[in-house]
Design an enzyme around this catalytic site. Structure first.
Site, PDB file in Angstrom:
ATOM      1  N   GLU A 121      -6.787   4.815   7.911  1.00  0.00           N
ATOM      2  CA  GLU A 121      -6.538   6.234   7.586  1.00  0.00           C
ATOM      3  C   GLU A 121      -7.766   6.850   6.913  1.00  0.00           C
ATOM      4  OE1 GLU A 121      -2.902   5.475   5.493  1.00  0.00           O
ATOM      5  OE2 GLU A 121      -1.949   4.946   7.401  1.00  0.00           O
ATOM      6  N   GLY A 138       2.790   2.247  10.727  1.00  0.00           N
ATOM      7  CA  GLY A 138       3.770   3.320  10.549  1.00  0.00           C
ATOM      8  C   GLY A 138       4.520   3.693  11.817  1.00  0.00           C
ATOM      9  N   GLU A 170      -5.282  -4.838  10.716  1.00  0.00           N
ATOM     10  CA  GLU A 170      -4.257  -3.809  10.877  1.00  0.00           C
ATOM     11  C   GLU A 170      -4.482  -3.058  12.189  1.00  0.00           C
ATOM     12  OE1 GLU A 170      -2.281  -2.655   6.876  1.00  0.00           O
ATOM     13  OE2 GLU A 170      -3.884  -1.245   7.292  1.00  0.00           O
ATOM     14  N   HIS A 199      -9.484   1.347   4.956  1.00  0.00           N
ATOM     15  CA  HIS A 199      -8.218   1.518   5.679  1.00  0.00           C
ATOM     16  C   HIS A 199      -8.441   2.464   6.857  1.00  0.00           C
ATOM     17  CE1 HIS A 199      -4.087   2.532   6.611  1.00  0.00           C
ATOM     18  NE2 HIS A 199      -3.733   1.459   5.940  1.00  0.00           N
ATOM     19  N   SER A 254       3.619  -2.177  10.275  1.00  0.00           N
ATOM     20  CA  SER A 254       5.075  -2.257  10.448  1.00  0.00           C
ATOM     21  C   SER A 254       5.662  -3.618  10.062  1.00  0.00           C
ATOM     22  CB  SER A 254       5.472  -1.867  11.877  1.00  0.00           C
ATOM     23  OG  SER A 254       5.105  -0.516  12.141  1.00  0.00           O
ATOM     24  N   ASN A 258       0.872  -1.180   0.000  1.00  0.00           N
ATOM     25  CA  ASN A 258       0.000   0.000   0.000  1.00  0.00           C
ATOM     26  C   ASN A 258       0.908   1.230   0.000  1.00  0.00           C
ATOM     27  OD1 ASN A 258      -1.823   2.048   0.459  1.00  0.00           O
ATOM     28  ND2 ASN A 258      -2.401   1.388   2.527  1.00  0.00           N
ATOM     29  N   TRP A 259       1.011   1.834  -1.158  1.00  0.00           N
ATOM     30  CA  TRP A 259       1.904   2.997  -1.280  1.00  0.00           C
ATOM     31  C   TRP A 259       1.357   4.230  -0.571  1.00  0.00           C
ATOM     32  CZ3 TRP A 259       3.982   3.428  -7.035  1.00  0.00           C
ATOM     33  CH2 TRP A 259       4.869   2.374  -7.259  1.00  0.00           C
ATOM     34  N   LYS A 260       0.050   4.209  -0.275  1.00  0.00           N
ATOM     35  CA  LYS A 260      -0.613   5.405   0.284  1.00  0.00           C
ATOM     36  C   LYS A 260      -0.371   6.584  -0.671  1.00  0.00           C
ATOM     37  CE  LYS A 260      -0.199   3.235   4.745  1.00  0.00           C
ATOM     38  NZ  LYS A 260      -0.067   3.314   6.192  1.00  0.00           N
ATOM     39  N   GLY A 275       2.837  -1.238   4.236  1.00  0.00           N
ATOM     40  CA  GLY A 275       2.913   0.185   3.891  1.00  0.00           C
ATOM     41  C   GLY A 275       4.342   0.595   3.571  1.00  0.00           C
ATOM     42  N   GLY A 276       5.030   1.149   4.556  1.00  0.00           N
ATOM     43  CA  GLY A 276       6.377   1.686   4.365  1.00  0.00           C
ATOM     44  C   GLY A 276       7.326   0.766   3.616  1.00  0.00           C
TER      45      GLY A 276
HETATM   46  P1  13P Z   1       3.147   0.295   7.612  1.00  0.00           P
HETATM   47  O1  13P Z   1       3.591  -1.004   7.003  1.00  0.00           O
HETATM   48  O2  13P Z   1       3.919   1.468   7.100  1.00  0.00           O
HETATM   49  O3  13P Z   1       3.064   0.224   9.087  1.00  0.00           O
HETATM   50  O4  13P Z   1       1.644   0.538   7.084  1.00  0.00           O
HETATM   51  C1  13P Z   1       0.723  -0.464   7.202  1.00  0.00           C
HETATM   52  C2  13P Z   1      -0.478  -0.094   6.440  1.00  0.00           C
HETATM   53  O5  13P Z   1      -1.209   0.810   6.815  1.00  0.00           O
HETATM   54  C3  13P Z   1      -0.759  -0.843   5.211  1.00  0.00           C
HETATM   55  O6  13P Z   1      -2.041  -0.589   4.757  1.00  0.00           O
END
Ligand code: 13P
Length: 249
Positions: free
Chosen positions: A96, A172, A166, A94, A212, A9-11, A233-234
């Protein structure tokens, strides 16, 4: 046997120049039939990334969609539009989006149902906050979010859905859930699906862990009995994503 899945997930990250460079860098390094690999990129990069990845094992997914097919919803993109572009996976609900865009459980459900109607695989996110975990409410929160998200689905529908657990406190933050914590909740999710739909559905639905995930912890998490891979994510923005996908090598 459930096939593992690793979804990036690049966001809202990567300019088109950097996205192109990065995608070209990793595309030939990711080569596995054991894992479904999906990269959920910003809408504006779809065409470019799809073109680069067309002969690879990596699929391109979306990070959100609207539940209407079309209409006066400025700035939104429908599931129908995604399907027409050849997209097969879409992240829904998500944390967010729930937090910053006030997405409700009802909207998450409408989006997931609409994704299925368009033959898209919804990757539905659920998870508790740190405060909810500390006050012992994790299971109740997960049960409630899941029940809402999969409302009106059939036993067959649910096998086409991916659930991503999640925990918000792990997103993050570098504070990954332990494999035991993640497994406990993923097992609860599978049990709830079993109670509602029976063995066939609960044996086939894929449940991912996100929060993470890195090349260091992927193997321990993804080899737990009820964890079928990860939503990343990251680490999906770095060359080491390759090692998350190939966690078993
Ligand atoms: P991180 O892997 O950066 O913690 O993000 C997780 C995430 O929100 C994937 O959708």
């Amino acid at each position: 046997m459930r096939k593992k899945m690793v979804a990036g997930n690049w966001k809202m990250n990567l300019s088109s120049t950097i996205a192109e460079k990065f995608t070209r860098e990793i595309k030939d390094k990711i080569d596995t039939d054991a894992v479904d690999v999906v990269m959920c990129v910003p809408f504006v990069h779809f065409n470019m990334i799809s073109e680069i990845l067309k002969d690879t094992k990596i699929k391109v997914g979306a990070q959100n969609m609207h539940y209407a097919d079309e209409g006066a919803y400025t700035g939104e993109i429908s599931g129908r539009m995604l399907a027409a572009m050849g997209v097969k996976h879409v992240i829904i609900g998500h944390s967010e989006r729930r937090e910053y865009f006030r997405e409700t459980d009802t909207e998450v459900n409408l989006k997931a149902l609409k994704a299925l109607q368009n033959n898209l695989t919804p990757i539905i996110c659920i998870g508790e906050t740190s405060k909810q975990r500390k006050s012992g409410r994790t299971f109740n929160i997960i049960r409630k979010q899941l029940a809402f998200a999969i409302d009106e689905m059939s036993a067959e529908d649910i096998t086409k859905v991916v659930i991503a657990y999640e925990p918000i406190w792990a997103i993050g933050t570098g504070e990954t859930a332990t494999s035991e914590q993640a497994e406990e909740v993923c097992a609860l999710i599978r049990k709830q699906i079993n109670t509602r739909f029976g063995n066939w559905s609960s044996d086939n639905v894929r449940i991912l862990y996100g929060g993470s995930v890195t090349e260091e912890n992927a193997k321990e998490l993804f080899t737990m009995p009820n964890i079928d891979g990860g939503l990343v994510g990251g680490a999906s923005l770095k060359p080491s994503f390759e090692n998350v996908v190939h966690y078993d090598r």
